[in-house]
Design a protein around this motif. Structure first.
Motif, PDB file in Angstrom:
ATOM      1  N   TYR A 166       0.965  -1.225  -0.057  1.00 53.59           N
ATOM      2  CA  TYR A 166       0.088  -0.154  -0.079  1.00 53.59           C
ATOM      3  C   TYR A 166       0.853   1.229   0.003  1.00 53.59           C
ATOM      4  O   TYR A 166       0.682   2.046  -0.846  1.00 53.59           O
ATOM      5  CB  TYR A 166      -0.866  -0.108   1.033  1.00 53.59           C
ATOM      6  CG  TYR A 166      -1.930   1.090   0.957  1.00 53.59           C
ATOM      7  CD1 TYR A 166      -2.165   2.378   1.713  1.00 53.59           C
ATOM      8  CD2 TYR A 166      -3.091   0.869   0.372  1.00 53.59           C
ATOM      9  CE1 TYR A 166      -2.724   3.250   1.872  1.00 53.59           C
ATOM     10  CE2 TYR A 166      -4.166   1.878   0.180  1.00 53.59           C
ATOM     11  CZ  TYR A 166      -4.077   2.906   1.073  1.00 53.59           C
ATOM     12  OH  TYR A 166      -4.962   3.977   0.910  1.00 53.59           O
ATOM     13  N   CYS A 167       1.835   1.326   0.898  1.00 50.12           N
ATOM     14  CA  CYS A 167       2.479   2.594   0.930  1.00 50.12           C
ATOM     15  C   CYS A 167       4.005   2.372   0.604  1.00 50.12           C
ATOM     16  O   CYS A 167       4.647   1.497   0.861  1.00 50.12           O
ATOM     17  CB  CYS A 167       2.708   2.896   2.320  1.00 50.12           C
ATOM     18  SG  CYS A 167       1.101   3.462   3.325  1.00 50.12           S
ATOM     19  N   MET A 168       4.525   3.424  -0.312  1.00 51.70           N
ATOM     20  CA  MET A 168       5.934   3.429  -0.782  1.00 51.70           C
ATOM     21  C   MET A 168       6.125   4.681  -0.768  1.00 51.70           C
ATOM     22  O   MET A 168       5.494   5.734  -0.960  1.00 51.70           O
ATOM     23  CB  MET A 168       6.070   2.742  -2.030  1.00 51.70           C
ATOM     24  CG  MET A 168       5.653   1.335  -2.284  1.00 51.70           C
ATOM     25  SD  MET A 168       6.215   0.467  -4.010  1.00 51.70           S
ATOM     26  CE  MET A 168       7.782   0.472  -3.743  1.00 51.70           C
ATOM     27  N   GLY A 169       7.755   4.922  -0.440  1.00 50.54           N
ATOM     28  CA  GLY A 169       7.845   6.363  -0.623  1.00 50.54           C
ATOM     29  C   GLY A 169       9.602   6.507  -0.396  1.00 50.54           C
ATOM     30  O   GLY A 169      10.286   5.857  -0.656  1.00 50.54           O
ATOM     31  N   TRP A 170      10.005   7.821  -0.449  1.00 53.79           N
ATOM     32  CA  TRP A 170      11.296   8.226  -0.489  1.00 53.79           C
ATOM     33  C   TRP A 170      11.645   9.080   0.996  1.00 53.79           C
ATOM     34  O   TRP A 170      10.858   9.956   1.184  1.00 53.79           O
ATOM     35  CB  TRP A 170      11.729   9.253  -1.532  1.00 53.79           C
ATOM     36  CG  TRP A 170      11.593   8.236  -2.956  1.00 53.79           C
ATOM     37  CD1 TRP A 170      10.494   8.266  -3.872  1.00 53.79           C
ATOM     38  CD2 TRP A 170      12.472   7.555  -3.412  1.00 53.79           C
ATOM     39  NE1 TRP A 170      10.797   7.414  -4.802  1.00 53.79           N
ATOM     40  CE2 TRP A 170      12.193   7.081  -4.697  1.00 53.79           C
ATOM     41  CE3 TRP A 170      13.928   7.514  -3.128  1.00 53.79           C
ATOM     42  CZ2 TRP A 170      12.840   6.319  -5.482  1.00 53.79           C
ATOM     43  CZ3 TRP A 170      14.906   6.511  -3.922  1.00 53.79           C
ATOM     44  CH2 TRP A 170      14.067   5.960  -4.983  1.00 53.79           C
ATOM     45  N   PHE A 171      12.551   8.763   1.512  1.00 53.39           N
ATOM     46  CA  PHE A 171      13.197   9.543   2.468  1.00 53.39           C
ATOM     47  C   PHE A 171      14.474   9.963   2.224  1.00 53.39           C
ATOM     48  O   PHE A 171      15.101   9.407   1.335  1.00 53.39           O
ATOM     49  CB  PHE A 171      13.189   8.701   4.060  1.00 53.39           C
ATOM     50  CG  PHE A 171      11.763   8.176   4.246  1.00 53.39           C
ATOM     51  CD1 PHE A 171      10.931   7.427   3.668  1.00 53.39           C
ATOM     52  CD2 PHE A 171      11.149   8.756   5.541  1.00 53.39           C
ATOM     53  CE1 PHE A 171       9.665   6.854   4.041  1.00 53.39           C
ATOM     54  CE2 PHE A 171       9.741   8.475   5.797  1.00 53.39           C
ATOM     55  CZ  PHE A 171       9.269   7.432   5.190  1.00 53.39           C
ATOM     56  N   ARG A 172      15.038  11.044   3.029  1.00 53.97           N
ATOM     57  CA  ARG A 172      16.512  11.503   2.762  1.00 53.97           C
ATOM     58  C   ARG A 172      17.159  11.860   4.225  1.00 53.97           C
ATOM     59  O   ARG A 172      16.623  12.183   5.123  1.00 53.97           O
ATOM     60  CB  ARG A 172      16.678  12.486   1.735  1.00 53.97           C
ATOM     61  CG  ARG A 172      16.011  13.727   2.350  1.00 53.97           C
ATOM     62  CD  ARG A 172      15.840  14.838   1.330  1.00 53.97           C
ATOM     63  NE  ARG A 172      15.375  16.314   1.784  1.00 53.97           N
ATOM     64  CZ  ARG A 172      15.034  17.322   1.065  1.00 53.97           C
ATOM     65  NH1 ARG A 172      15.389  17.059  -0.392  1.00 53.97           N
ATOM     66  NH2 ARG A 172      14.691  18.203   1.377  1.00 53.97           N
ATOM     67  N   GLN A 173      18.160  11.795   4.171  1.00 54.07           N
ATOM     68  CA  GLN A 173      19.095  11.968   5.318  1.00 54.07           C
ATOM     69  C   GLN A 173      20.282  12.814   4.778  1.00 54.07           C
ATOM     70  O   GLN A 173      21.380  12.212   4.219  1.00 54.07           O
ATOM     71  CB  GLN A 173      19.424  10.851   6.127  1.00 54.07           C
ATOM     72  CG  GLN A 173      20.060  11.154   7.623  1.00 54.07           C
ATOM     73  CD  GLN A 173      20.184   9.936   8.534  1.00 54.07           C
ATOM     74  OE1 GLN A 173      20.238   8.867   8.209  1.00 54.07           O
ATOM     75  NE2 GLN A 173      20.278  10.290   9.789  1.00 54.07           N
ATOM     76  N   ALA A 174      20.570  14.086   5.396  1.00 59.98           N
ATOM     77  CA  ALA A 174      22.043  14.689   5.015  1.00 59.98           C
ATOM     78  C   ALA A 174      22.766  14.591   6.240  1.00 59.98           C
ATOM     79  O   ALA A 174      22.306  14.264   7.336  1.00 59.98           O
ATOM     80  CB  ALA A 174      21.391  16.449   4.927  1.00 59.98           C
ATOM     81  N   PRO A 175      23.891  14.829   5.990  1.00 61.21           N
ATOM     82  CA  PRO A 175      24.861  14.739   7.098  1.00 61.21           C
ATOM     83  C   PRO A 175      24.607  15.542   8.359  1.00 61.21           C
ATOM     84  O   PRO A 175      24.256  16.612   8.299  1.00 61.21           O
ATOM     85  CB  PRO A 175      26.278  15.203   6.347  1.00 61.21           C
ATOM     86  CG  PRO A 175      25.966  14.882   5.062  1.00 61.21           C
ATOM     87  CD  PRO A 175      24.687  15.137   4.711  1.00 61.21           C
ATOM     88  N   GLY A 176      24.706  14.802   9.660  1.00 60.92           N
ATOM     89  CA  GLY A 176      24.378  15.642  10.755  1.00 60.92           C
ATOM     90  C   GLY A 176      22.681  15.956  11.042  1.00 60.92           C
ATOM     91  O   GLY A 176      22.481  16.599  12.009  1.00 60.92           O
ATOM     92  N   LYS A 177      21.949  15.284  10.124  1.00 62.50           N
ATOM     93  CA  LYS A 177      20.550  15.783  10.371  1.00 62.50           C
ATOM     94  C   LYS A 177      19.857  14.362  10.356  1.00 62.50           C
ATOM     95  O   LYS A 177      20.565  13.054  10.029  1.00 62.50           O
ATOM     96  CB  LYS A 177      19.901  16.470   9.060  1.00 62.50           C
ATOM     97  CG  LYS A 177      20.645  17.817   9.088  1.00 62.50           C
ATOM     98  CD  LYS A 177      19.885  18.575   7.958  1.00 62.50           C
ATOM     99  CE  LYS A 177      20.438  20.030   7.921  1.00 62.50           C
ATOM    100  NZ  LYS A 177      19.574  21.201   6.863  1.00 62.50           N
ATOM    101  N   GLU A 178      18.572  14.402  11.004  1.00 62.35           N
ATOM    102  CA  GLU A 178      17.836  13.210  11.208  1.00 62.35           C
ATOM    103  C   GLU A 178      17.176  13.054   9.538  1.00 62.35           C
ATOM    104  O   GLU A 178      16.940  14.013   8.807  1.00 62.35           O
ATOM    105  CB  GLU A 178      16.801  13.575  12.077  1.00 62.35           C
ATOM    106  CG  GLU A 178      17.146  13.396  13.298  1.00 62.35           C
ATOM    107  CD  GLU A 178      16.081  13.572  14.501  1.00 62.35           C
ATOM    108  OE1 GLU A 178      16.401  13.667  15.901  1.00 62.35           O
ATOM    109  OE2 GLU A 178      15.031  13.709  14.262  1.00 62.35           O
ATOM    110  N   ARG A 179      16.756  11.584   9.610  1.00 58.79           N
ATOM    111  CA  ARG A 179      16.194  11.204   8.273  1.00 58.79           C
ATOM    112  C   ARG A 179      14.764  11.971   8.076  1.00 58.79           C
ATOM    113  O   ARG A 179      14.214  12.030   9.251  1.00 58.79           O
ATOM    114  CB  ARG A 179      15.893   9.781   8.192  1.00 58.79           C
ATOM    115  CG  ARG A 179      15.336   9.089   7.134  1.00 58.79           C
ATOM    116  CD  ARG A 179      15.538   7.579   7.114  1.00 58.79           C
ATOM    117  NE  ARG A 179      14.778   6.974   7.997  1.00 58.79           N
ATOM    118  CZ  ARG A 179      15.221   5.930   8.466  1.00 58.79           C
ATOM    119  NH1 ARG A 179      15.912   5.175   7.923  1.00 58.79           N
ATOM    120  NH2 ARG A 179      14.458   5.404   9.592  1.00 58.79           N
ATOM    121  N   GLU A 180      14.174  12.290   7.000  1.00 60.25           N
ATOM    122  CA  GLU A 180      13.174  12.974   6.994  1.00 60.25           C
ATOM    123  C   GLU A 180      12.388  12.595   5.583  1.00 60.25           C
ATOM    124  O   GLU A 180      12.940  12.021   4.570  1.00 60.25           O
ATOM    125  CB  GLU A 180      13.147  14.615   6.689  1.00 60.25           C
ATOM    126  CG  GLU A 180      14.215  14.959   5.550  1.00 60.25           C
ATOM    127  CD  GLU A 180      14.163  16.254   5.111  1.00 60.25           C
ATOM    128  OE1 GLU A 180      13.546  17.228   6.043  1.00 60.25           O
ATOM    129  OE2 GLU A 180      14.932  16.971   4.333  1.00 60.25           O
TER     130      GLU A 180
END
Length: 131
Positions: A32-46
């Protein structure tokens, strides 16, 4: 074996475009659910973008109007078209699939912060945007 495998990352200048792909070794029509997340250096995944099995989508405010998520269940593939890229988009991008929904407005929604899951994650693909 890795269930989700991302590709398409790279280095671009600001204003450029990239298209990420996520190939699944499982039948995505059943997810049902699929998606994209990202994580920059020193930051939390969003969360960046999510799409459900009826093609309803949701985007982070920071990417609305610039990114487009789509899925092709015949190819078991998830996509993220990224246009008008800015340096702040620089991050490792992860594909994710299969997590619980939450009720909202009479329907079940895929959110960036589900009660459970995602159950599947890709290994990530790096996107670097230079100014």
């Amino acid at each position: 074996a890795q269930v989700l495998v991302e590709s398409g990352g790279g280095s671009v200048q600001a204003g450029g475009s990239l298209k990420l792909s996520c190939a699944a070794s499982i039948a995505t029509y059943s997810i049902y659910c699929m998606g994209w997340f990202r994580q920059a250096p020193g930051k939390e995944r969003e969360g960046v973008a999510v799409i459900d099995s009826v093609r309803s989508t949701n985007y982070a405010d920071s990417v609305k109007g610039r990114f487009t998520i789509s899925r092709d269940n015949a190819k078991n593939t998830l996509y993220l078209q990224m246009n008008s890229l800015i340096p702040e988009d620089t991050a490792m991008y992860y594909c994710a699939a299969d997590w619980t929904t939450v009720p909202s407005g009479g329907r079940w929604m895929c959110t960036f912060d589900p009660p459970e899951g995602p159950n599947y994650w890709g290994q990530g693909t790096q996107v670097t945007v230079s100014s």
